[in-house]
Design a protein around this motif. Structure first.
Motif, short mmCIF file in Angstrom:
data_model
loop_
_atom_site.label_atom_id
_atom_site.label_comp_id
_atom_site.label_asym_id
_atom_site.label_seq_id
_atom_site.Cartn_x
_atom_site.Cartn_y
_atom_site.Cartn_z
N ILE A 210 34.35 -54.39 -86.50
CA ILE A 210 33.17 -54.80 -85.75
C ILE A 210 31.97 -54.86 -86.69
O ILE A 210 31.77 -53.96 -87.52
CB ILE A 210 32.85 -53.80 -84.62
N GLU A 211 31.15 -55.89 -86.54
CA GLU A 211 29.82 -55.92 -87.14
C GLU A 211 28.83 -56.22 -86.04
O GLU A 211 28.94 -57.26 -85.37
CB GLU A 211 29.71 -56.99 -88.23
N SER A 212 27.86 -55.30 -85.81
CA SER A 212 27.00 -55.50 -84.65
C SER A 212 25.72 -54.68 -84.76
O SER A 212 25.76 -53.45 -84.85
CB SER A 212 27.72 -55.13 -83.36
N LEU A 213 24.58 -55.34 -84.72
CA LEU A 213 23.30 -54.66 -84.56
C LEU A 213 23.19 -54.15 -83.13
O LEU A 213 23.39 -54.91 -82.19
CB LEU A 213 22.15 -55.62 -84.86
N ASN A 231 28.23 -52.72 -91.28
CA ASN A 231 26.84 -53.12 -91.05
C ASN A 231 26.47 -52.98 -89.58
O ASN A 231 25.86 -53.86 -88.98
CB ASN A 231 26.63 -54.58 -91.52
N THR A 232 26.89 -51.89 -88.97
CA THR A 232 26.65 -51.66 -87.54
C THR A 232 25.64 -50.53 -87.39
O THR A 232 25.91 -49.38 -87.76
CB THR A 232 27.96 -51.33 -86.83
N THR A 233 24.48 -50.86 -86.85
CA THR A 233 23.38 -49.90 -86.77
C THR A 233 22.95 -49.68 -85.32
O THR A 233 23.13 -50.53 -84.46
CB THR A 233 22.16 -50.42 -87.57
N LEU A 234 22.40 -48.48 -85.08
CA LEU A 234 21.88 -48.10 -83.77
C LEU A 234 22.95 -48.26 -82.68
O LEU A 234 22.69 -48.79 -81.60
CB LEU A 234 20.62 -48.92 -83.44
N ALA A 235 24.14 -47.80 -82.99
CA ALA A 235 25.27 -47.96 -82.08
C ALA A 235 25.28 -46.90 -80.99
O ALA A 235 24.73 -45.81 -81.15
CB ALA A 235 26.58 -47.88 -82.87
N PHE A 236 25.91 -47.23 -79.88
CA PHE A 236 26.29 -46.30 -78.80
C PHE A 236 25.13 -45.80 -77.94
O PHE A 236 25.28 -44.82 -77.20
CB PHE A 236 27.05 -45.09 -79.36
N GLU A 237 23.99 -46.43 -77.97
CA GLU A 237 22.85 -45.94 -77.19
C GLU A 237 23.18 -45.91 -75.70
O GLU A 237 23.60 -46.91 -75.13
CB GLU A 237 21.61 -46.80 -77.43
N TYR A 238 23.01 -44.76 -75.08
CA TYR A 238 23.25 -44.55 -73.65
C TYR A 238 24.67 -44.95 -73.23
O TYR A 238 24.88 -45.42 -72.11
CB TYR A 238 22.21 -45.28 -72.81
N ILE A 249 29.68 -45.03 -90.26
CA ILE A 249 28.81 -45.75 -89.33
C ILE A 249 27.41 -45.68 -89.91
O ILE A 249 26.92 -44.60 -90.27
CB ILE A 249 28.83 -45.11 -87.93
N ASP A 250 26.71 -46.80 -89.98
CA ASP A 250 25.38 -46.81 -90.56
C ASP A 250 24.41 -45.94 -89.78
O ASP A 250 23.69 -45.12 -90.34
CB ASP A 250 24.84 -48.24 -90.66
N SER A 251 24.37 -46.12 -88.45
CA SER A 251 23.51 -45.26 -87.64
C SER A 251 23.97 -45.24 -86.20
O SER A 251 24.52 -46.22 -85.69
CB SER A 251 22.04 -45.72 -87.71
#
Length: 292
Positions: A210-213, A231-238, A249-251
């Motif tokens: 997966i690549e996903s902002l 290159n996957t950032t700010l993942a999994f919010e809520y 994982i970047d972030s």
């Protein structure tokens, strides 16, 4: 003008024009025939076999049943070509026309190319796709009970509102894929696109890259097994998440609950005023940086 062999119910090498050229046609085998300059040529048809034929005008197959089309072509003006049709199989086809397949039941597509797939496969159910290539936005919106294998898509907002979908060996370049979806499982696939899976329920990704902002956010029951996040950032919010990530994982930002396993996380952002940080377990083999 049409020529029909009554004994064999065959039509061969004709150019059929005018509105509803074969309206309510039944038990026909149609070979190497061109449908041109006339809407709805096979509207309300039944038990039709098409071989090597071409659709050059709008609405060719509406309210039809039991259709088999092999080695056929839908040209650009054959738009909105198959709507409200049940039990249709299309093999070895090029479908240039947009807005194809709408509110259809039991659709099988094999070795089909959609170079202009805008608004294609909407609100269909019982869909099987094998070796299908598509380019266009809003592919497969609100469809259900789908099985896809060897699928390639270039187009944003795909599978919005879909239910009960199983995908194998796909390559998808698709922003906002799987929004508002339910019960989707993707195996052995590559997906690149921002905001993957928002507002989904029961989204499972197995052996995927997966690549996903800001991917995989606002999901109820996200499961990831043996996946890679590039290159996957700010993942999994809520999101409620059970994730096994190979590599790093970047972030990660404010997951709601669950467990995240990875070799390392570049930045873990847990804001106590927004989520209960005790409800999420983070398991990393390497060190991580946490922001609270």
């Amino acid at each position: 003008m049409k020529i029909v062999n009554e004994s064999k119910n065959e039509i061969r090498q004709q150019r059929l024009t005018g509105e509803r050229a074969l309206f309510q046609g039944q038990n026909l085998k149609i070979y190497d025939t061109i449908f041109d300059d006339g809407e709805s040529p096979l509207k309300e048809s039944r038990n039709i076999e098409l071989y090597g034929s071409m659709f050059k005008w709008k609405y060719p197959l509406w309210y039809a049943k039991n259709i088999c089309a092999k080695d056929c072509t839908w040209f650009e003006m054959g738009r909105a070509g198959v709507w409200y049709t049940d039990d249709i199989t299309v093999e070895n086809a090029v479908i240039e026309a947009p807005k194809n397949f709408r509110r259809c039941h039991k659709v099988i597509l094999k070795n089909v190319n959609f170079p202009n797939a805008a608004e294609t496969l909407w609100s269909c159910d019982g869909v099987e796709l094998e070796q299908v290539t598509a380019k266009g936005d809003y592919f497969a919106m609100n469809s259900s009970d789908m099985k896809l294998r060897d699928f390639t898509l270039v187009g944003n907002y795909s599978f919005d509102g879909c239910k009960n979908v199983e995908i194998h060996n796909a390559r998808m370049l698709s922003k906002d894929a799987f929004w508002n979806s339910e019960n989707v499982t993707v195996y052995d696939s590559f997906i690149s696109g921002e905001y993957l899976g928002w507002n989904a329920k029961n989204l499972t990704l197995i052996n995927c890259t997966i690549e996903s902002l800001q991917g995989m956010c606002y999901i109820d029951n996200l499961v990831m097994k043996n996946c890679r996040l590039l290159n996957t950032t700010l993942a999994f919010e809520y999101s409620t998440v059970d994730a096994q990530i190979e590599g790093g994982i970047d972030s990660v930002l404010n997951p709601t609950s669950g467990v995240i396993r990875a070799d390392h996380i570049g930045e873990l952002i847990l804001e106590k005023d927004k989520v209960d940080t005790e409800k999420t377990r983070i398991l990393c083999t390497d060190s991580l940086k946490t922001a609270v």
